[in-house]
Design a protein around this motif. Structure first.
Motif, short mmCIF file in Angstrom:
data_model
loop_
_atom_site.label_atom_id
_atom_site.label_comp_id
_atom_site.label_asym_id
_atom_site.label_seq_id
_atom_site.Cartn_x
_atom_site.Cartn_y
_atom_site.Cartn_z
N SER A 269 0.84 -1.20 0.00
CA SER A 269 0.00 0.00 0.00
C SER A 269 0.88 1.25 0.00
CB SER A 269 -0.90 0.03 1.24
OG SER A 269 -1.77 -1.08 1.25
N VAL A 270 0.35 2.32 -0.60
CA VAL A 270 1.04 3.61 -0.58
C VAL A 270 0.75 4.28 0.75
CG1 VAL A 270 1.20 5.88 -1.65
CG2 VAL A 270 0.89 3.83 -3.06
N ILE A 271 1.80 4.67 1.47
CA ILE A 271 1.59 5.31 2.78
C ILE A 271 1.88 6.80 2.75
CG2 ILE A 271 2.07 3.18 4.05
CD1 ILE A 271 4.85 4.24 4.66
N ASP A 272 2.49 7.28 1.66
CA ASP A 272 2.76 8.72 1.58
C ASP A 272 3.10 9.07 0.13
OD1 ASP A 272 3.03 11.31 2.33
OD2 ASP A 272 4.90 11.04 3.46
N SER A 273 2.89 10.34 -0.23
CA SER A 273 3.27 10.80 -1.55
C SER A 273 3.54 12.30 -1.49
CB SER A 273 2.18 10.49 -2.59
OG SER A 273 1.02 11.27 -2.33
N MET A 274 4.31 12.79 -2.43
CA MET A 274 4.66 14.21 -2.45
C MET A 274 4.92 14.65 -3.88
SD MET A 274 7.64 16.23 -0.32
CE MET A 274 8.95 15.25 -1.06
N ASP A 275 4.33 15.78 -4.27
CA ASP A 275 4.57 16.33 -5.60
C ASP A 275 5.97 16.93 -5.68
OD1 ASP A 275 2.06 15.63 -6.50
OD2 ASP A 275 1.15 17.52 -5.83
N ILE A 276 6.64 16.69 -6.79
CA ILE A 276 8.00 17.20 -6.99
C ILE A 276 8.01 18.20 -8.15
CG2 ILE A 276 10.37 16.61 -7.62
CD1 ILE A 276 9.68 15.79 -4.83
N ASN A 277 7.59 17.73 -9.33
CA ASN A 277 7.50 18.57 -10.53
C ASN A 277 8.80 19.31 -10.83
OD1 ASN A 277 4.75 17.88 -11.04
ND2 ASN A 277 4.13 19.35 -9.44
N LYS A 278 9.87 18.56 -10.97
CA LYS A 278 11.13 19.19 -11.36
C LYS A 278 12.02 18.18 -12.08
CE LYS A 278 13.83 18.34 -7.13
NZ LYS A 278 14.65 18.96 -6.07
N SER A 279 13.01 18.70 -12.77
CA SER A 279 13.96 17.86 -13.50
C SER A 279 15.11 17.49 -12.57
CB SER A 279 14.50 18.61 -14.73
OG SER A 279 15.41 17.80 -15.44
N VAL A 280 15.48 16.20 -12.54
CA VAL A 280 16.57 15.71 -11.69
C VAL A 280 17.49 14.82 -12.54
CG1 VAL A 280 15.17 15.80 -9.60
CG2 VAL A 280 15.25 13.70 -10.95
N ARG A 281 18.61 14.46 -11.94
CA ARG A 281 19.62 13.69 -12.68
C ARG A 281 19.71 12.27 -12.15
NH1 ARG A 281 25.00 13.15 -11.74
NH2 ARG A 281 24.87 14.73 -10.09
N ILE A 282 19.94 11.31 -13.07
CA ILE A 282 20.16 9.91 -12.69
C ILE A 282 21.54 9.78 -12.05
CG2 ILE A 282 20.35 7.53 -13.51
CD1 ILE A 282 17.57 8.50 -13.83
N LEU A 283 21.60 9.20 -10.85
CA LEU A 283 22.87 9.05 -10.13
C LEU A 283 23.56 7.72 -10.39
CD1 LEU A 283 21.90 10.49 -6.62
CD2 LEU A 283 23.22 11.60 -8.43
N TYR A 284 22.98 6.85 -11.19
CA TYR A 284 23.53 5.51 -11.36
C TYR A 284 24.79 5.56 -12.22
CZ TYR A 284 22.82 0.45 -11.13
OH TYR A 284 22.93 -0.88 -10.86
N TYR A 285 25.41 4.42 -12.46
CA TYR A 285 26.66 4.34 -13.17
C TYR A 285 26.54 4.89 -14.59
CZ TYR A 285 26.61 0.79 -9.54
OH TYR A 285 26.45 0.14 -8.37
N LYS A 286 27.52 5.67 -15.03
CA LYS A 286 27.44 6.33 -16.32
C LYS A 286 27.51 5.34 -17.48
CE LYS A 286 29.29 10.77 -14.80
NZ LYS A 286 30.35 11.80 -14.98
N ASP A 287 28.14 4.20 -17.25
CA ASP A 287 28.26 3.22 -18.33
C ASP A 287 27.17 2.16 -18.27
OD1 ASP A 287 29.17 2.11 -16.00
OD2 ASP A 287 30.80 0.98 -16.93
N GLN A 288 26.16 2.37 -17.43
CA GLN A 288 25.07 1.41 -17.32
C GLN A 288 23.73 2.15 -17.36
OE1 GLN A 288 25.41 -1.40 -14.20
NE2 GLN A 288 27.47 -2.03 -14.74
N PHE A 289 22.67 1.38 -17.35
CA PHE A 289 21.34 1.96 -17.51
C PHE A 289 20.44 1.56 -16.34
CE2 PHE A 289 23.16 1.76 -21.70
CZ PHE A 289 22.71 2.91 -22.33
N ILE A 290 19.51 2.45 -16.04
CA ILE A 290 18.49 2.19 -15.03
C ILE A 290 17.23 1.70 -15.75
CG2 ILE A 290 16.98 3.25 -13.31
CD1 ILE A 290 19.83 2.90 -12.45
N THR A 291 16.64 0.65 -15.21
CA THR A 291 15.43 0.10 -15.80
C THR A 291 14.21 0.95 -15.46
OG1 THR A 291 16.33 -2.12 -15.66
CG2 THR A 291 13.95 -1.94 -15.87
N ALA A 292 13.36 1.12 -16.44
CA ALA A 292 12.09 1.81 -16.20
C ALA A 292 11.02 0.76 -15.85
CB ALA A 292 11.68 2.58 -17.45
N TRP A 293 10.23 1.06 -14.84
CA TRP A 293 9.17 0.16 -14.39
C TRP A 293 7.80 0.77 -14.75
CZ3 TRP A 293 10.28 -4.14 -10.95
CH2 TRP A 293 11.63 -4.25 -10.62
#
Length: 341
Positions: A269-293
């Motif tokens: 269950s979702v216990i909390d949520s918060m609006d962000i509405n901004k552009s952010v940067r992926i912190l993961y490894y530069k030579d790898q990819f993050i999976t989208a769910w």
């Protein structure tokens, strides 16, 4: 009056000599057949390192020194060396220097020449005996072994190799609803059988869906794929559990915060949520990819985000397992730990 003539012996040149019977009664033949010599085995400062030996022989006979191989030592010099039996009250000293041996390296490979376990390094005292053995868990796959698996440690590195007719990995069937749960911060790897973990770990107390699994045929270790090039072995501090997933529509109906958690399909269950509405940067490894769910802990999408890439986040939601997810502008979800929020 007649003269008495005493019987005299003449030498070959006419000189008179005493009778042999007189000589033989006063002169004894020198015969030394009981020469004893003690041989000592000592280190460089004179301490005995093994029991001394006493050797016996006839005077002037050839003397054979009883050399010894002493584990951890090598003969460096001889004091009072002699080659024949002549009296020597001091004895003969064989002086040994302490010396470390080189290791014996044992390799375990499959028929393709690839290692199926880390090399084994056997160490021991110089001249001490060693014995190598095949892997117990793969013994029934063994097709080649060293001609002599026994030997002695020497000053030179020795290598032995065992070869097994075994595939290092095979497919392992899993339940389609199988997840892992971390019992600690655990390492993950970019492929099965890798010895080098990725820089980041999975945090304690999080759950991850398993998409497929491979099993090591020689020791039973299972490698779980968490999506993309992310694998975790069963030897890490994890447990597995089956979590039945419902459709996205049903989850929306069941969620008490459905209006703030669009498309959440996982049973948490979702216990909390918060609006962000901004552009952010992926912190993961530069030579790898993050999976989208498509949904947190739900289905993965073919979309990938590269480390360092900018993405727009609408809001973040927290589930009751305390994982935090970011809902992107395009509708996909990624875990917030990969973002510089």
């Amino acid at each position: 009056m007649g003269m008495k003539h005493s019987k005299k012996h003449l030498s070959h040149n006419g000189e008179r000599t005493m009778g042999n019977d007189v000589l033989t009664s006063k002169i004894k033949k020198i015969a030394r057949d009981d020469v004893e010599i003690k041989v000592y085995y000592v280190d460089s400062i004179g301490n005995e390192i093994t029991q001394s030996t006493t050797i016996k022989g006839h005077y002037l006979d050839k003397l054979e020194i009883p050399w010894k191989e002493i584990p951890g030592y090598v003969l460096s010099s001889v004091t009072n060396f002699q080659q024949t039996f002549i009296p020597n009250s001091d004895g003969i000293y064989l002086v040994y220097a302490n010396q470390l041996s080189a290791p014996v390296i044992v390799y375990h490979r499959n028929l393709d020449g690839n290692l199926i376990s880390d090399p084994q390094y056997l160490v021991g005292d110089l001249n001490r005996k060693f014995e190598t053995k095949p892997l117990e868990e793969a013994d029934h796959f063994l097709v080649h072994a060293p001609k002599d698996h026994n030997g002695q440690f020497t000053s030179q590195v020795q290598e032995q190799e065992y070869v097994y007719n075994v595939l290092p990995l095979k497919n392992y069937h899993i339940n389609k609803d199988l997840f892992i749960e971390t019992q600690n911060n655990v390492n993950v790897y970019n492929q099965p059988l890798s010895n080098a973990p990725l820089d980041k770990t999975l945090p304690y107390g999080t759950s991850w869906k398993i998409y497929k699994a491979m099993k090591e045929t020689y020791n039973g270790t299972i490698w779980y794929n968490l999506g993309g090039n992310t694998w975790i072995p069963s030897t890490e501090s994890i447990t597995t559990k089956v979590i039945k997933q419902t459709s996205p529509r049903q989850d929306l109906l069941n969620s008490p915060l459905a209006e703030t958690a669009n498309n959440i399909s996982y049973t948490y269950s979702v216990i909390d949520s918060m609006d962000i509405n901004k552009s952010v940067r992926i912190l993961y490894y530069k030579d790898q990819f993050i999976t989208a769910w498509k949904t947190p802990y739900g289905d993965m999408d073919n979309t990938r985000f590269r480390g360092g890439q900018s993405v727009f986040v609408n809001k973040i939601v927290q589930l009751d397992n305390y994982s935090v997810w970011a809902e992107l502008k395009d509708g996909y979800y990624i875990e917030s730990k990969y973002l510089n929020l």
